[in-house]
Enzyme design. Sequence first.
Site, mmCIF file in Angstrom:
data_model
loop_
_atom_site.group_PDB
_atom_site.id
_atom_site.type_symbol
_atom_site.label_atom_id
_atom_site.label_comp_id
_atom_site.label_asym_id
_atom_site.label_seq_id
_atom_site.Cartn_x
_atom_site.Cartn_y
_atom_site.Cartn_z
ATOM 1 N N ASP A 107 4.834 3.495 12.835
ATOM 2 C CA ASP A 107 5.658 2.930 11.777
ATOM 3 C C ASP A 107 7.074 3.453 11.924
ATOM 4 O O ASP A 107 7.275 4.575 12.409
ATOM 5 C CB ASP A 107 5.111 3.286 10.394
ATOM 6 C CG ASP A 107 5.708 2.365 9.341
ATOM 7 O OD1 ASP A 107 5.206 1.244 9.179
ATOM 8 O OD2 ASP A 107 6.730 2.736 8.732
ATOM 9 N N TYR B 296 15.407 2.832 3.204
ATOM 10 C CA TYR B 296 14.181 3.430 2.636
ATOM 11 C C TYR B 296 14.471 4.817 2.069
ATOM 12 O O TYR B 296 14.001 5.174 0.988
ATOM 13 C CB TYR B 296 13.079 3.527 3.700
ATOM 14 C CG TYR B 296 12.379 2.217 3.939
ATOM 15 C CD1 TYR B 296 11.512 1.687 2.987
ATOM 16 C CD2 TYR B 296 12.590 1.500 5.108
ATOM 17 C CE1 TYR B 296 10.877 0.478 3.202
ATOM 18 C CE2 TYR B 296 11.959 0.282 5.328
ATOM 19 C CZ TYR B 296 11.113 -0.222 4.371
ATOM 20 O OH TYR B 296 10.492 -1.424 4.578
ATOM 21 N N ARG C 30 -9.469 0.353 9.526
ATOM 22 C CA ARG C 30 -8.672 0.787 8.376
ATOM 23 C C ARG C 30 -9.562 1.262 7.221
ATOM 24 O O ARG C 30 -9.103 2.020 6.362
ATOM 25 C CB ARG C 30 -7.779 -0.377 7.958
ATOM 26 C CG ARG C 30 -6.840 -0.145 6.833
ATOM 27 C CD ARG C 30 -5.668 0.752 7.193
ATOM 28 N NE ARG C 30 -4.733 0.746 6.088
ATOM 29 C CZ ARG C 30 -4.922 1.405 4.954
ATOM 30 N NH1 ARG C 30 -5.997 2.153 4.800
ATOM 31 N NH2 ARG C 30 -4.041 1.321 3.971
#
Length: 344
Positions: A74, A150, A38
């Site tokens: 995701d 969302y 990451r």
Amino acid sequence: MSREDRFLKACRREEVDMTPVWLMRQAGRYMQEYRDLREKYSFLEMCKIPEVALEVTMQPVNRIGIDAAILFSDILIPVEAMGIDLEFTEGRGPVINNPVRDERTYKTLRPIEPADVGFVTDAIKLLRHELKGKVPLIGFSGAPFTLASYMVEGGHSRNFLTIKGMMYQAPGLYDSLMNLIADVVVTYLKAQIDAGAQVVQIFDSWVGCLGPDDYEAFAMPYTKKITDALKGSGVPVIHFANGASTYLDKVAAAGGDVIGVDWRVDLDRAWDAIGPDKAIQGNLDPVALMAGQDEIDKRVRSIVKKAGGRNGHIFNLGHGVLPPTPVENVKYLVDLVHEVSLRR
Ligand code: CP3
């Protein structure tokens, strides 16, 4: 029995040698290997470069010994392909810069085609090759309500005021948006299945903000549209609705071969509500992994006992692994589930 069979057999409520276990969010910041990678890539880059998604997906497979891999991605990836301007910000999670709150913004959204998410199907193809002789691969999507929350709220929400406001005050717009999302999810999951996903999970992470009647009216029909469309696919569907333990009968009626349950309900009671014709996945409190191993031991034995040796239990957490979780406790958990559930 091979590790490749254990999880798939449990999804179909067939006999297994020991209870299969995997963990939602099993790839992520609690692993040093993930944090190292990451440093080099943004989160969205990690999702969009198939070789990187492959590497992250494999980290818990190689380190923890879980019984299924879940594609690293995701739930908001297909939402971006619909025309949503998406960012992941440090500390705030996903942020949407063009929230959908009126007809005009809704009209800018488009359905997706498999080619729009080619990096996802490419990652799945690479993974199936890599996972051969190891464990099966789970694909996934968000459920319509969670994705809409969302898109309408613009990010994570505490009280879901904006999406509930739309439900109550602009039901026509809400219905159009939810139908569009349901169609996108069908295209997205079918593309994953065609690429090689052996099981798919639908995450309804935030639907627990709805009471039972609102769930039935405003979430269930759209999720059911997806599970109905996947019926002929030959691939088991796991349907996880977080926070919905008081109306699991309705969650089960929305479809899925396996119902995922959170930790707010006893597993045996949950199974009674779901019915014996479905498998069940769950349900250790993710925070219990922060406790000592004695405590983990006690709770794992209790959950396995509630499953009572019935076919069709898949051990999981009641929600995702949290970033501060000690990795050695995760490994301990997985070995323990196998040990205490071994059928003799
Ligand atoms: O399970 C796995 O190992 C696969 C990977 C996976 C991620 N997100 C990686 C991720 C899966 C299945 C998801 C699904 C997802 N994404 C859900 C449903 C699951 C759930 O937990 O309810 C939701 C609600 C999202 C939206 C999302 N993505 C949020 C709220 C966040 C921020 C959370 C946080 O703790 O920062 C993300 C980012 C995210 N998704 C990370 C990971 C590993 C952290 C990104 C980073 O490294 O900064």
